[in-house]
Write an enzyme that holds these catalytic residues in place. Sequence first.
Site, PDB file in Angstrom:
ATOM      1  N   ALA A 110      34.717 122.693  41.924  1.00 39.35           N
ATOM      2  CA  ALA A 110      35.138 123.770  41.003  1.00 39.35           C
ATOM      3  C   ALA A 110      34.225 123.758  39.796  1.00 39.35           C
TER       4      ALA A 110
ATOM      5  N   GLY B   5      34.182 119.098  38.360  1.00 33.38           N
ATOM      6  CA  GLY B   5      34.313 120.155  37.349  1.00 33.38           C
ATOM      7  C   GLY B   5      35.639 120.084  36.624  1.00 33.38           C
ATOM      8  N   ALA B   6      35.589 119.784  35.322  1.00 36.34           N
ATOM      9  CA  ALA B   6      36.829 119.748  34.517  1.00 36.34           C
ATOM     10  C   ALA B   6      36.975 121.058  33.758  1.00 36.34           C
ATOM     11  N   GLY B   7      36.775 122.174  34.474  1.00 36.32           N
ATOM     12  CA  GLY B   7      36.977 123.487  33.863  1.00 36.32           C
ATOM     13  C   GLY B   7      38.410 123.935  34.103  1.00 36.32           C
ATOM     14  N   VAL B   8      38.602 125.238  34.021  1.00 37.39           N
ATOM     15  CA  VAL B   8      39.959 125.784  34.132  1.00 37.39           C
ATOM     16  C   VAL B   8      40.564 125.470  35.506  1.00 37.39           C
ATOM     17  N   ILE B   9      39.771 125.705  36.563  1.00 39.99           N
ATOM     18  CA  ILE B   9      40.292 125.475  37.917  1.00 39.99           C
ATOM     19  C   ILE B   9      40.541 123.985  38.150  1.00 39.99           C
TER      20      ILE B   9
ATOM     21  N   GLY C 110      32.148 148.459  51.436  1.00 37.48           N
ATOM     22  CA  GLY C 110      31.523 149.595  50.766  1.00 37.48           C
ATOM     23  C   GLY C 110      30.139 149.226  50.276  1.00 37.48           C
TER      24      GLY C 110
ATOM     25  N   ASP D 223      34.463 140.643  37.136  1.00 38.87           N
ATOM     26  CA  ASP D 223      33.664 139.424  37.265  1.00 38.87           C
ATOM     27  C   ASP D 223      32.205 139.680  37.622  1.00 38.87           C
TER      28      ASP D 223
ATOM     29  N   HIS E 135      64.802 132.612  15.399  1.00 35.72           N
ATOM     30  CA  HIS E 135      65.036 131.168  15.413  1.00 35.72           C
ATOM     31  C   HIS E 135      66.157 130.847  16.397  1.00 35.72           C
TER      32      HIS E 135
HETATM   33  P1  FAD Z   1      37.910 140.012  42.435  1.00 40.21           P
HETATM   34  O1  FAD Z   1      39.325 139.680  42.123  1.00 40.21           O
HETATM   35  O2  FAD Z   1      37.053 138.947  42.998  1.00 40.21           O
HETATM   36  O3  FAD Z   1      37.982 141.249  43.432  1.00 40.21           O
HETATM   37  C1  FAD Z   1      36.839 141.803  44.016  1.00 40.21           C
HETATM   38  C2  FAD Z   1      37.257 142.447  45.315  1.00 40.21           C
HETATM   39  O4  FAD Z   1      36.180 143.235  45.799  1.00 40.21           O
HETATM   40  C3  FAD Z   1      37.577 141.441  46.421  1.00 40.21           C
HETATM   41  O5  FAD Z   1      38.737 141.838  47.094  1.00 40.21           O
HETATM   42  C4  FAD Z   1      36.366 141.504  47.322  1.00 40.21           C
HETATM   43  O6  FAD Z   1      36.654 141.194  48.674  1.00 40.21           O
HETATM   44  C5  FAD Z   1      36.010 142.973  47.178  1.00 40.21           C
HETATM   45  N1  FAD Z   1      34.615 143.317  47.507  1.00 40.21           N
HETATM   46  C6  FAD Z   1      33.480 142.722  47.065  1.00 40.21           C
HETATM   47  N2  FAD Z   1      32.402 143.365  47.543  1.00 40.21           N
HETATM   48  C7  FAD Z   1      32.870 144.374  48.307  1.00 40.21           C
HETATM   49  C8  FAD Z   1      32.237 145.394  49.076  1.00 40.21           C
HETATM   50  N3  FAD Z   1      30.906 145.514  49.120  1.00 40.21           N
HETATM   51  N4  FAD Z   1      33.027 146.257  49.753  1.00 40.21           N
HETATM   52  C9  FAD Z   1      34.391 146.159  49.706  1.00 40.21           C
HETATM   53  N5  FAD Z   1      35.019 145.239  48.992  1.00 40.21           N
HETATM   54  C10 FAD Z   1      34.269 144.361  48.298  1.00 40.21           C
HETATM   55  N6  FAD Z   1      41.990 134.793  35.799  1.00 40.21           N
HETATM   56  C11 FAD Z   1      42.944 134.964  34.867  1.00 40.21           C
HETATM   57  O7  FAD Z   1      42.816 135.843  34.010  1.00 40.21           O
HETATM   58  N7  FAD Z   1      44.078 134.187  34.852  1.00 40.21           N
HETATM   59  C12 FAD Z   1      44.282 133.203  35.759  1.00 40.21           C
HETATM   60  O8  FAD Z   1      45.298 132.539  35.722  1.00 40.21           O
HETATM   61  C13 FAD Z   1      43.287 132.991  36.741  1.00 40.21           C
HETATM   62  N8  FAD Z   1      43.438 132.024  37.675  1.00 40.21           N
HETATM   63  C14 FAD Z   1      42.487 131.851  38.629  1.00 40.21           C
HETATM   64  C15 FAD Z   1      42.655 130.834  39.552  1.00 40.21           C
HETATM   65  C16 FAD Z   1      41.708 130.609  40.526  1.00 40.21           C
HETATM   66  C17 FAD Z   1      41.909 129.509  41.523  1.00 40.21           C
HETATM   67  C18 FAD Z   1      40.561 131.460  40.590  1.00 40.21           C
HETATM   68  C19 FAD Z   1      39.536 131.269  41.665  1.00 40.21           C
HETATM   69  C20 FAD Z   1      40.375 132.480  39.678  1.00 40.21           C
HETATM   70  C21 FAD Z   1      41.335 132.669  38.673  1.00 40.21           C
HETATM   71  N9  FAD Z   1      41.181 133.662  37.704  1.00 40.21           N
HETATM   72  C22 FAD Z   1      42.137 133.831  36.740  1.00 40.21           C
HETATM   73  C23 FAD Z   1      40.007 134.551  37.678  1.00 40.21           C
HETATM   74  C24 FAD Z   1      40.363 135.930  38.305  1.00 40.21           C
HETATM   75  O9  FAD Z   1      40.809 135.736  39.621  1.00 40.21           O
HETATM   76  C25 FAD Z   1      39.163 136.842  38.283  1.00 40.21           C
HETATM   77  O10 FAD Z   1      38.666 136.950  36.962  1.00 40.21           O
HETATM   78  C26 FAD Z   1      39.533 138.242  38.769  1.00 40.21           C
HETATM   79  O11 FAD Z   1      40.048 138.193  40.070  1.00 40.21           O
HETATM   80  C27 FAD Z   1      38.338 139.165  38.705  1.00 40.21           C
HETATM   81  O12 FAD Z   1      38.701 140.429  39.187  1.00 40.21           O
HETATM   82  P2  FAD Z   1      37.619 141.378  39.890  1.00 40.21           P
HETATM   83  O13 FAD Z   1      38.374 142.599  40.294  1.00 40.21           O
HETATM   84  O14 FAD Z   1      36.449 141.517  39.027  1.00 40.21           O
HETATM   85  O15 FAD Z   1      37.134 140.578  41.174  1.00 40.21           O
HETATM   86  P1  NAD Z   2      34.616 126.712  34.591  1.00 43.42           P
HETATM   87  O1  NAD Z   2      33.378 127.348  34.119  1.00 43.42           O
HETATM   88  O2  NAD Z   2      35.875 126.920  33.844  1.00 43.42           O
HETATM   89  O3  NAD Z   2      34.420 125.129  34.659  1.00 43.42           O
HETATM   90  C1  NAD Z   2      33.425 124.539  35.429  1.00 43.42           C
HETATM   91  C2  NAD Z   2      33.235 123.113  34.933  1.00 43.42           C
HETATM   92  O4  NAD Z   2      32.398 122.453  35.847  1.00 43.42           O
HETATM   93  C3  NAD Z   2      32.570 123.043  33.566  1.00 43.42           C
HETATM   94  O5  NAD Z   2      33.279 122.150  32.742  1.00 43.42           O
HETATM   95  C4  NAD Z   2      31.163 122.551  33.874  1.00 43.42           C
HETATM   96  O6  NAD Z   2      30.613 121.759  32.839  1.00 43.42           O
HETATM   97  C5  NAD Z   2      31.425 121.718  35.112  1.00 43.42           C
HETATM   98  N1  NAD Z   2      30.260 121.567  35.988  1.00 43.42           N
HETATM   99  C6  NAD Z   2      29.286 122.455  36.262  1.00 43.42           C
HETATM  100  N2  NAD Z   2      28.423 121.924  37.142  1.00 43.42           N
HETATM  101  C7  NAD Z   2      28.851 120.684  37.433  1.00 43.42           C
HETATM  102  C8  NAD Z   2      28.397 119.650  38.285  1.00 43.42           C
HETATM  103  N3  NAD Z   2      27.313 119.797  39.030  1.00 43.42           N
HETATM  104  N4  NAD Z   2      29.113 118.499  38.338  1.00 43.42           N
HETATM  105  C9  NAD Z   2      30.223 118.331  37.583  1.00 43.42           C
HETATM  106  N5  NAD Z   2      30.693 119.272  36.751  1.00 43.42           N
HETATM  107  C10 NAD Z   2      30.031 120.449  36.694  1.00 43.42           C
HETATM  108  O7  NAD Z   2      34.742 127.160  36.119  1.00 43.42           O
HETATM  109  P2  NAD Z   2      35.946 127.028  37.137  1.00 43.42           P
HETATM  110  O8  NAD Z   2      36.934 126.045  36.684  1.00 43.42           O
HETATM  111  O9  NAD Z   2      35.306 126.865  38.471  1.00 43.42           O
HETATM  112  O10 NAD Z   2      36.581 128.473  37.052  1.00 43.42           O
HETATM  113  C11 NAD Z   2      35.792 129.628  37.377  1.00 43.42           C
HETATM  114  C12 NAD Z   2      36.228 130.817  36.613  1.00 43.42           C
HETATM  115  O11 NAD Z   2      37.527 131.223  37.012  1.00 43.42           O
HETATM  116  C13 NAD Z   2      36.238 130.557  35.131  1.00 43.42           C
HETATM  117  O12 NAD Z   2      35.284 131.382  34.536  1.00 43.42           O
HETATM  118  C14 NAD Z   2      37.596 130.941  34.674  1.00 43.42           C
HETATM  119  O13 NAD Z   2      37.533 131.865  33.630  1.00 43.42           O
HETATM  120  C15 NAD Z   2      38.282 131.585  35.877  1.00 43.42           C
HETATM  121  N6  NAD Z   2      39.632 131.007  35.968  1.00 43.42           N
HETATM  122  C16 NAD Z   2      40.518 131.303  34.980  1.00 43.42           C
HETATM  123  C17 NAD Z   2      41.773 130.727  34.996  1.00 43.42           C
HETATM  124  C18 NAD Z   2      42.723 131.062  33.896  1.00 43.42           C
HETATM  125  O14 NAD Z   2      42.496 132.034  33.203  1.00 43.42           O
HETATM  126  N7  NAD Z   2      43.781 130.296  33.703  1.00 43.42           N
HETATM  127  C19 NAD Z   2      42.129 129.839  35.992  1.00 43.42           C
HETATM  128  C20 NAD Z   2      41.193 129.532  36.952  1.00 43.42           C
HETATM  129  C21 NAD Z   2      39.946 130.130  36.936  1.00 43.42           C
END
Ligand code: FAD
Ligand code: NAD
Length: 475
Positions: free
Chosen positions: A276, A188-192, A122, A319, A451
């Site tokens: 990540a 990257g020691a973030g969430v992923i 789209g 996002d 409890h």
């Molecule tokens: P998306 O889920 O990215 O969906 C966007 C959709 O739009 C996609 O299907 C894409 O293909 C489609 N799209 C884009 N542009 C177009 C276009 N022009 N035409 C048609 N379709 C299009 N969040 C949590 O809250 N809890 C978690 O446990 C968690 N775990 C995660 C684990 C991993 C490994 C990753 C990568 C992310 C995780 N997240 C988690 C983050 C979460 O996935 C995102 O915050 C969430 O999916 C965002 O939703 P969204 O709808 O904004 O985007």
């Molecule tokens: P993040 O922002 O959580 O962590 C990225 C980490 O990478 C940070 O600690 C940052 O300091 C580090 N970093 C950045 N540049 C670097 C470099 N050049 N070398 C080494 N370290 C570096 O991002 P993510 O873990 O990739 O996750 C992406 C998003 O997906 C997050 O915003 C998170 O909210 C979402 N997510 C959420 C969940 C959940 O809710 N449980 C799970 C997975 C992902």
Amino acid sequence: MSDLFDVIVIGGGPGGYPAALRAAQNKLSVACIDGWKNYDGSYAFGGTCLNAGCIPSKALLESSELFHRAGHEFKAHGISLSALKMDITAMQKRKADIVKGMTGGIAGLLKAAGVTALQGHGQLLPGRKVLFTAPDGSTRELSAKNVVLASGSVPMPLKSAAVDGKQIVDSWGALEFDAVPARLGVIGAGVIGLELGSVWARLGAKVTVLEASADFLPIADRQVSKEALKQFTKQGLDVRLGAKVSAAKVGKAGVDVLYTDAAGEQKAQFDKLVVAIGRKPFTDGLLAEGTGVRVDARGFIEVDAHCHTGVEGVYAVGDCVRGPMLAHKAKEEGVMVGDLVAGNYGHTDLDRVPSVIYTAPEIGWVGKTEEQARAAGFTVKLGVFPFVASGRARAMEASGGFAKVVADAATDRILGVHIIGPMAGELIAEAVLALEYGASCEDLQRTIHAHPTLSEAVHEAALAADKRAIDMPNR
Ligand code: FAD
Ligand code: NAD
């Protein structure tokens, strides 16, 4: 099919599909366009969350956690196993089945709600028109009174470690390994990094996490981050802070990584490397010339508090706009916009978005950290209750961590709740509700908790804020 809709949603992830469903519940005619394509070429609704994020990662976290517990905890329960084996193919099939079931479920929900579900691309054109391109390349111009952009995000690339999809992978690739890598590097020691690092470490990989920042998990409460680092290190995750990667090259023996830290230049070799380092908004091909929708310097679509772009009838959620990149935040914004376009009330409070990291122990929080509360000028009172004093946590063999309440000493109002321990992601819901209702510590103290439950830890932490805890000494 008519080409005129009340609402067209572009993106079928956790931001887009709830917007479409809520708008349809409000009796509007709705189309939802989604272009997610899986590795096998199939299209699927659900976006990153269902296909390559939240759901598949939680499926693998659950499998790997069970495997780990069987190997490390069963003995304490008196259960002995003669041989413990992990079948990675079966684990991955289970994950794929869950994903397929869930994404099919979204398609079913859209159909049941009367939403026109279109799989393909789209693009917003000027004047609230949308160019839809089907997978076969054919195009159609649609128009709508309102358009919702929910195009999501993609992994942030790292120049010095280009993803090849085989040995150097992004988070999606790290969900698809068909064998446990003996040596796994994570940048990257973030969430992923922590969640997927935990998955493969529990299954036997030696995991090294290279984090550029000198601080571990700076987004969390300091006391929580400190406890988390201690626990993850004990579990065998080798987290190297202040590590800046300068090169990653695939060689014969593995991926050779060069990085610098406080001690100087370092070398490491891994069988697989996961990049990540964060995600960035995805808007490629989304906006034609002249739509008037603005994108900021970091690529986010500019919106106001109600996710309106400033262009009449055009909204953006999830996002691709400011705020935490979380599925529940995206969903709430989608629902809000699905109401606003029908003339109803809608509201999202970004200060009340809970964060959860699904490691073991889990980490969950909402509201202000202790540091943020102090920096904001509050005189803070704290209540901390350790899970080691919780009968239920002890029975679960999960007594690490604590629940912490941060409150305003002047008014007793709860400012934030921070939990590291079993089921923190479930426990935090009570805290979100407390903050939503503007609860005081006394409100939580006077609320009866069953409890023995883990939720008693949150109750006791609220009591501890006034040195009135029952199940631990008050200091
Ligand atoms: P998306 O889920 O990215 O969906 C966007 C959709 O739009 C996609 O299907 C894409 O293909 C489609 N799209 C884009 N542009 C177009 C276009 N022009 N035409 C048609 N379709 C299009 N969040 C949590 O809250 N809890 C978690 O446990 C968690 N775990 C995660 C684990 C991993 C490994 C990753 C990568 C992310 C995780 N997240 C988690 C983050 C979460 O996935 C995102 O915050 C969430 O999916 C965002 O939703 P969204 O709808 O904004 O985007
Ligand atoms: P993040 O922002 O959580 O962590 C990225 C980490 O990478 C940070 O600690 C940052 O300091 C580090 N970093 C950045 N540049 C670097 C470099 N050049 N070398 C080494 N370290 C570096 O991002 P993510 O873990 O990739 O996750 C992406 C998003 O997906 C997050 O915003 C998170 O909210 C979402 N997510 C959420 C969940 C959940 O809710 N449980 C799970 C997975 C992902």
